[in-house]
Design a protein around this motif. Structure first.
Motif, PDB file in Angstrom:
ATOM      1  N   THR A  13      -2.190  -1.996   2.390  1.00 37.94           N
ATOM      2  CA  THR A  13      -1.439  -1.817   1.297  1.00 37.94           C
ATOM      3  C   THR A  13      -0.506  -0.593   1.366  1.00 37.94           C
ATOM      4  O   THR A  13       0.333  -0.621   0.760  1.00 37.94           O
ATOM      5  CB  THR A  13      -2.595  -1.846   0.264  1.00 37.94           C
ATOM      6  N   GLU A  14      -1.218   0.567   1.787  1.00 37.67           N
ATOM      7  CA  GLU A  14      -0.468   1.672   2.017  1.00 37.67           C
ATOM      8  C   GLU A  14       0.589   1.776   2.772  1.00 37.67           C
ATOM      9  O   GLU A  14       1.789   2.452   2.593  1.00 37.67           O
ATOM     10  CB  GLU A  14      -1.672   2.858   2.434  1.00 37.67           C
ATOM     11  N   ILE A  15       0.650   0.901   3.869  1.00 35.23           N
ATOM     12  CA  ILE A  15       1.752   0.858   4.881  1.00 35.23           C
ATOM     13  C   ILE A  15       2.715   0.082   4.237  1.00 35.23           C
ATOM     14  O   ILE A  15       3.858   0.235   4.254  1.00 35.23           O
ATOM     15  CB  ILE A  15       1.218  -0.058   6.125  1.00 35.23           C
ATOM     16  N   THR A  16       2.546  -1.159   3.382  1.00 38.79           N
ATOM     17  CA  THR A  16       3.416  -1.989   2.911  1.00 38.79           C
ATOM     18  C   THR A  16       4.180  -1.313   1.770  1.00 38.79           C
ATOM     19  O   THR A  16       5.515  -1.066   1.778  1.00 38.79           O
ATOM     20  CB  THR A  16       2.670  -2.983   2.236  1.00 38.79           C
ATOM     21  N   SER A  17       3.630  -0.127   1.149  1.00 40.85           N
ATOM     22  CA  SER A  17       4.096   0.459  -0.092  1.00 40.85           C
ATOM     23  C   SER A  17       5.076   1.614   0.561  1.00 40.85           C
ATOM     24  O   SER A  17       5.830   2.132  -0.095  1.00 40.85           O
ATOM     25  CB  SER A  17       2.961   1.321  -0.867  1.00 40.85           C
ATOM     26  N   ALA A  18       4.861   1.792   1.925  1.00 39.91           N
ATOM     27  CA  ALA A  18       5.734   2.989   2.634  1.00 39.91           C
ATOM     28  C   ALA A  18       7.235   2.168   2.984  1.00 39.91           C
ATOM     29  O   ALA A  18       8.033   2.818   3.699  1.00 39.91           O
ATOM     30  CB  ALA A  18       5.003   3.627   3.487  1.00 39.91           C
ATOM     31  N   ASP A  19       7.356   0.801   2.930  1.00 42.03           N
ATOM     32  CA  ASP A  19       8.367   0.276   3.410  1.00 42.03           C
ATOM     33  C   ASP A  19       8.836  -0.934   2.630  1.00 42.03           C
ATOM     34  O   ASP A  19       8.267  -0.886   1.419  1.00 42.03           O
ATOM     35  CB  ASP A  19       7.905  -0.494   4.659  1.00 42.03           C
ATOM     36  N   PHE A  20       9.903  -1.704   2.894  1.00 44.08           N
ATOM     37  CA  PHE A  20      10.197  -2.964   2.335  1.00 44.08           C
ATOM     38  C   PHE A  20       9.098  -3.902   2.202  1.00 44.08           C
ATOM     39  O   PHE A  20       8.183  -3.741   3.394  1.00 44.08           O
ATOM     40  CB  PHE A  20      11.538  -3.454   2.924  1.00 44.08           C
ATOM     41  N   SER A  21       9.091  -4.739   1.709  1.00 42.10           N
ATOM     42  CA  SER A  21       8.143  -6.033   1.808  1.00 42.10           C
ATOM     43  C   SER A  21       8.236  -6.518   3.126  1.00 42.10           C
ATOM     44  O   SER A  21       9.382  -6.485   3.617  1.00 42.10           O
ATOM     45  CB  SER A  21       8.268  -6.957   0.700  1.00 42.10           C
ATOM     46  N   THR A  22       7.280  -7.372   3.473  1.00 40.70           N
ATOM     47  CA  THR A  22       7.207  -7.980   4.787  1.00 40.70           C
ATOM     48  C   THR A  22       8.408  -9.225   4.745  1.00 40.70           C
ATOM     49  O   THR A  22       9.249  -9.182   5.711  1.00 40.70           O
ATOM     50  CB  THR A  22       6.146  -8.919   5.118  1.00 40.70           C
ATOM     51  N   SER A  23       8.688  -9.905   3.620  1.00 37.51           N
ATOM     52  CA  SER A  23       9.743 -10.658   3.580  1.00 37.51           C
ATOM     53  C   SER A  23      11.185 -10.331   3.557  1.00 37.51           C
ATOM     54  O   SER A  23      11.966 -10.655   4.313  1.00 37.51           O
ATOM     55  CB  SER A  23       9.541 -11.591   2.479  1.00 37.51           C
ATOM     56  N   PHE A  24      11.159  -9.003   2.973  1.00 38.03           N
ATOM     57  CA  PHE A  24      12.513  -8.270   2.854  1.00 38.03           C
ATOM     58  C   PHE A  24      12.786  -8.024   4.088  1.00 38.03           C
ATOM     59  O   PHE A  24      13.903  -7.955   4.807  1.00 38.03           O
ATOM     60  CB  PHE A  24      12.583  -7.448   1.955  1.00 38.03           C
ATOM     61  N   LYS A  25      11.916  -7.235   4.946  1.00 37.23           N
ATOM     62  CA  LYS A  25      11.964  -6.517   6.405  1.00 37.23           C
ATOM     63  C   LYS A  25      12.411  -7.774   7.203  1.00 37.23           C
ATOM     64  O   LYS A  25      13.343  -7.569   7.984  1.00 37.23           O
ATOM     65  CB  LYS A  25      10.649  -6.124   6.711  1.00 37.23           C
TER      66      LYS A  25
END
Length: 284
Positions: A13-25
């Motif tokens: 969760t912390e890693i995701t919040s530090a970046d774009f969402s997986t789908s957008f990436k």
């Protein structure tokens, strides 16, 4: 759920919040390439570098228009964290609020007097607008704060870069932007730039009121989007109300509306005018 599983979920969760969402990436990488993703995500800044995308898969329109938040001098995408949460609390979602960081993202790395409006900053914001519009499959809204306003406006305007005229940005992106809002924007300069000295107050791409950059973005009118607004106040301690050219620094000529009585200093204007910002966004 075991403690180990909980900690793993928390970490992810912390890693995701530090970046774009997986789908957008994945959308950015597949359509524009790895470098575009790295430039926009700014993972070097951890949780302050970027956000956006949510659960949207890029195969349909989002539930409402996406909002792209463009930060100011020595700030980063995290500067808008409070604004992002306010939007989400009022009808937007993780898939409709986006941010990226141009420049170093830190005053400790690059002090404000050394920051000018570089072509690479313009290109990054321009890329963000195009990518988000493609991902959500509709027009976007843009909020430019402080230095982020003239940078975002040039990104939308296009043409040649001011600091390197050999670099062509391309045609304007007006058709991709529904509503543009300037908040405490240095649209005609800063009252701190009394003389055209280097970097931040450069006569070329700085905030001196007669700089080539400001003349470039202020000559054409109403290109920022279908609806254009500006929010500013008399107690702004960084952009100020008037410049040495006796122009109102935050005014955008031919805007559809402006709110001129924002209370507080430069930073407070961003925080305290969220209701006005949302009203402008919801008007269209």
């Amino acid at each position: 759920m075991t403690l180990r599983q909980f900690l793993l979920i928390l970490l992810l969760t912390e890693i995701t919040s530090a970046d774009f969402s997986t789908s957008f990436k994945n959308f950015i990488i597949s359509k524009y390439g790895q470098k575009m993703y790295e430039d926009l995500a700014r993972n070097d800044l951890k949780d302050s570098g970027s956000y956006g995308g949510g659960d949207h898969d890029g195969n349909s329109k989002t539930s409402r228009r996406a909002v792209i938040l463009v930060h100011g001098t020595t700030n980063n995408a995290g500067t808008f964290a409070g604004n992002k949460e306010k939007l989400i609390q009022n009808g937007w979602s993780e898939e409709t609020v986006y941010g990226t960081t141009y420049g170093s993202g830190s005053a400790a790395v690059t002090p404000a007097p050394e920051v000018s409006m570089k072509c690479e900053f313009i290109q990054q914001v321009r890329n963000m607008i195009e990518v988000v519009a493609a991902f959500t499959q509709q027009k976007v809204d843009v909020i430019g704060y402080s230095l982020g306003s003239p940078i975002a406006r040039k990104a939308i305007l296009g043409g040649n870069c001011v600091d390197n005229k050999n670099i062509k940005l391309g045609s304007n992106l007006t058709s991709l932007v529904e509503t543009y809002i300037s908040v405490g924007g240095a649209n005609k300069g800063s009252f701190l730039c009394i003389l055209p000295i280097t970097n931040a107050c450069s006569i070329n791409n700085g905030l001196f009121c007669h700089s080539s950059f400001l003349l470039d973005i202020n000559k054409p009118k109403h290109y920022e989007g279908s609806n254009v607004y500006s929010i500013y106040g008399p107690s702004d301690d960084k952009v100020g109300l008037l410049n040495v050219c006796l122009s109102k620094n935050s005014r955008i000529d031919k805007a559809d509306g402006e709110y001129t009585n924002a209370v507080g200093d430069h930073d407070a204007i961003l925080r305290r005018t969220m209701d006005i910002q949302m009203a402008y966004l919801n008007a269209h």
